[in-house]
Design an enzyme around this catalytic site. Structure first.
Site, PDB file in Angstrom:
ATOM      1  N   GLN A  56       0.824  -1.210   0.000  1.00  0.00           N
ATOM      2  CA  GLN A  56       0.000   0.000   0.000  1.00  0.00           C
ATOM      3  C   GLN A  56       0.852   1.252   0.000  1.00  0.00           C
ATOM      4  O   GLN A  56       2.077   1.199   0.128  1.00  0.00           O
ATOM      5  CB  GLN A  56      -0.927  -0.014   1.212  1.00  0.00           C
ATOM      6  CG  GLN A  56      -0.201  -0.146   2.550  1.00  0.00           C
ATOM      7  CD  GLN A  56      -1.147  -0.343   3.724  1.00  0.00           C
ATOM      8  OE1 GLN A  56      -1.144   0.438   4.669  1.00  0.00           O
ATOM      9  NE2 GLN A  56      -1.941  -1.414   3.675  1.00  0.00           N
ATOM     10  N   HIS A  58       0.390   5.800   1.010  1.00  0.00           N
ATOM     11  CA  HIS A  58      -0.445   6.883   1.530  1.00  0.00           C
ATOM     12  C   HIS A  58      -0.106   8.196   0.816  1.00  0.00           C
ATOM     13  O   HIS A  58       1.064   8.430   0.466  1.00  0.00           O
ATOM     14  CB  HIS A  58      -0.214   7.083   3.032  1.00  0.00           C
ATOM     15  CG  HIS A  58      -0.348   5.832   3.843  1.00  0.00           C
ATOM     16  ND1 HIS A  58      -1.509   5.094   3.899  1.00  0.00           N
ATOM     17  CD2 HIS A  58       0.544   5.182   4.637  1.00  0.00           C
ATOM     18  CE1 HIS A  58      -1.330   4.053   4.693  1.00  0.00           C
ATOM     19  NE2 HIS A  58      -0.088   4.082   5.144  1.00  0.00           N
ATOM     20  N   GLU A  75       4.003   8.232   8.672  1.00  0.00           N
ATOM     21  CA  GLU A  75       3.978   7.380   9.850  1.00  0.00           C
ATOM     22  C   GLU A  75       5.371   6.862  10.148  1.00  0.00           C
ATOM     23  O   GLU A  75       6.302   7.028   9.347  1.00  0.00           O
ATOM     24  CB  GLU A  75       3.007   6.203   9.632  1.00  0.00           C
ATOM     25  CG  GLU A  75       3.403   5.306   8.470  1.00  0.00           C
ATOM     26  CD  GLU A  75       2.304   4.327   8.087  1.00  0.00           C
ATOM     27  OE1 GLU A  75       1.143   4.515   8.491  1.00  0.00           O
ATOM     28  OE2 GLU A  75       2.601   3.368   7.352  1.00  0.00           O
ATOM     29  N   HIS A 133       4.834   0.274   0.782  1.00  0.00           N
ATOM     30  CA  HIS A 133       5.229  -0.488   1.966  1.00  0.00           C
ATOM     31  C   HIS A 133       4.232  -1.588   2.291  1.00  0.00           C
ATOM     32  O   HIS A 133       3.093  -1.578   1.827  1.00  0.00           O
ATOM     33  CB  HIS A 133       5.370   0.441   3.179  1.00  0.00           C
ATOM     34  CG  HIS A 133       4.097   1.123   3.578  1.00  0.00           C
ATOM     35  ND1 HIS A 133       3.647   2.286   2.977  1.00  0.00           N
ATOM     36  CD2 HIS A 133       3.166   0.821   4.521  1.00  0.00           C
ATOM     37  CE1 HIS A 133       2.509   2.657   3.526  1.00  0.00           C
ATOM     38  NE2 HIS A 133       2.187   1.778   4.474  1.00  0.00           N
ATOM     39  N   ARG A 153      -4.452   0.666  -1.643  1.00  0.00           N
ATOM     40  CA  ARG A 153      -3.860  -0.657  -1.818  1.00  0.00           C
ATOM     41  C   ARG A 153      -3.416  -0.856  -3.266  1.00  0.00           C
ATOM     42  O   ARG A 153      -4.193  -0.650  -4.199  1.00  0.00           O
ATOM     43  CB  ARG A 153      -4.862  -1.761  -1.462  1.00  0.00           C
ATOM     44  CG  ARG A 153      -5.228  -1.827   0.000  1.00  0.00           C
ATOM     45  CD  ARG A 153      -6.014  -3.115   0.309  1.00  0.00           C
ATOM     46  NE  ARG A 153      -6.709  -2.985   1.573  1.00  0.00           N
ATOM     47  CZ  ARG A 153      -7.984  -2.614   1.695  1.00  0.00           C
ATOM     48  NH1 ARG A 153      -8.700  -2.388   0.615  1.00  0.00           N
ATOM     49  NH2 ARG A 153      -8.538  -2.494   2.877  1.00  0.00           N
TER      50      ARG A 153
END
Length: 268
Positions: A56, A58, A75, A133, A153
């Site tokens: 996936q 972001h 993150e 990742h 995804r």
């Protein structure tokens, strides 16, 4: 105050969580600590895997805003446990064009093109928005992130979940992961792990530092416990406090300390 502990069931979760978590036999993949209103830009989680999570990516803030979302998602991961052979997939072995990424995701070749890194407890990785990742099986980690649930995804190993190829390819940085964003924490000293435009994060052994920033400070015990008067916070819990220096760490205790790097609710 100690934050609420929210158990999230996932098909890839586990029933054999560390002893300080009580699952009631449920297959738990994540434990969330919903932040207070004055700390809503950050979210702290524990993640537990029994199988690989999807490949996936972001979006960053600008890309999220273009899609009508309040913020993107950067993150970081602090590994607290890993079974032998456990790996994290972060970045690609080589740079690819957008067309090549789409083809690899459609064919499943993306799994082999990922850079799967063997990990152990104490490994730390910062994951910028746009990084392709996947978290592998047999891993326990703490995730500190921008408080956003937006995930695109690319590939899900044939499982029947929705993919988001158009958005994923559009925001992906299809390149190797910068080695400078990874380090191994020995646990014998305090060190700053993140100083980004979004948040700051430190690993602490013993004394709790006062991080610069905005909103409350999040204290995340990793080993041992913290005390404030009659209140105790131990591994598996999370505290949000305006005065972290009032808390005392037990001798030998270790924790993560996080704080937003910008005013809470600031437009992204």
């Amino acid at each position: 105050m100690k934050l609420e502990t929210v158990f999230v069931e996932k098909p890839w979760g586990r029933t054999d969580l560390p002893g300080h978590f009580s699952t009631g036999g449920r297959k738990i993949g994540e434990v969330w600590f919903p932040p207070p209103p004055d700390g809503e830009d950050l979210l702290v989680k524990h993640i537990f895997t029994s199988e690989k999570l999807s490949v996936q990516v972001h979006p960053n803030d600008a890309q999220a805003n273009e899609r009508g979302l309040p913020r993107g998602k950067e993150e970081c991961w602090f590994v607290t446990g890993a079974e032998p052979g456990a790996c994290l997939g972060i970045g690609l072995k080589q740079s690819l064009t957008a067309r090549e990424v789409r083809q690899a995701a459609s064919s499943g070749e993306i799994e082999q093109l990922m850079d799967w890194k063997p990990v152990q407890a104490g490994d730390f990785f910062y994951i910028p928005a746009g990084t392709i990742h996947a978290i592998g099986a047999g891993i326990t980690l703490v995730e500190v992130q921008q408080n956003s649930d937006v995930t695109y995804r690319l590939y899900d190993y044939g499982r029947p979940r929705e993919l988001h190829l158009d958005d994923a390819v559009a925001v992906a940085r299809a390149a190797p992961y910068p080695p400078s964003l990874h380090r191994h924490v020995t646990g014998r000293q305090t060190e700053q792990l993140v100083d980004s435009r979004y948040f700051r994060l430190a690993f602490c052994h013993g004394e709790i530092p006062a991080l610069e920033g905005f909103g409350p400070t999040f204290l995340i015990p990793i080993g041992g416990a913290l005390h404030l008067g009659d209140m105790t916070a131990a591994s598996g819990e999370c505290v949000a406090t305006d005065d972290p220096l009032c808390w005392q760490a037990e001798p030998g205790a270790s924790l993560l300390v996080a704080r937003s790097a910008q005013p809470i609710g600031m437009p992204h």
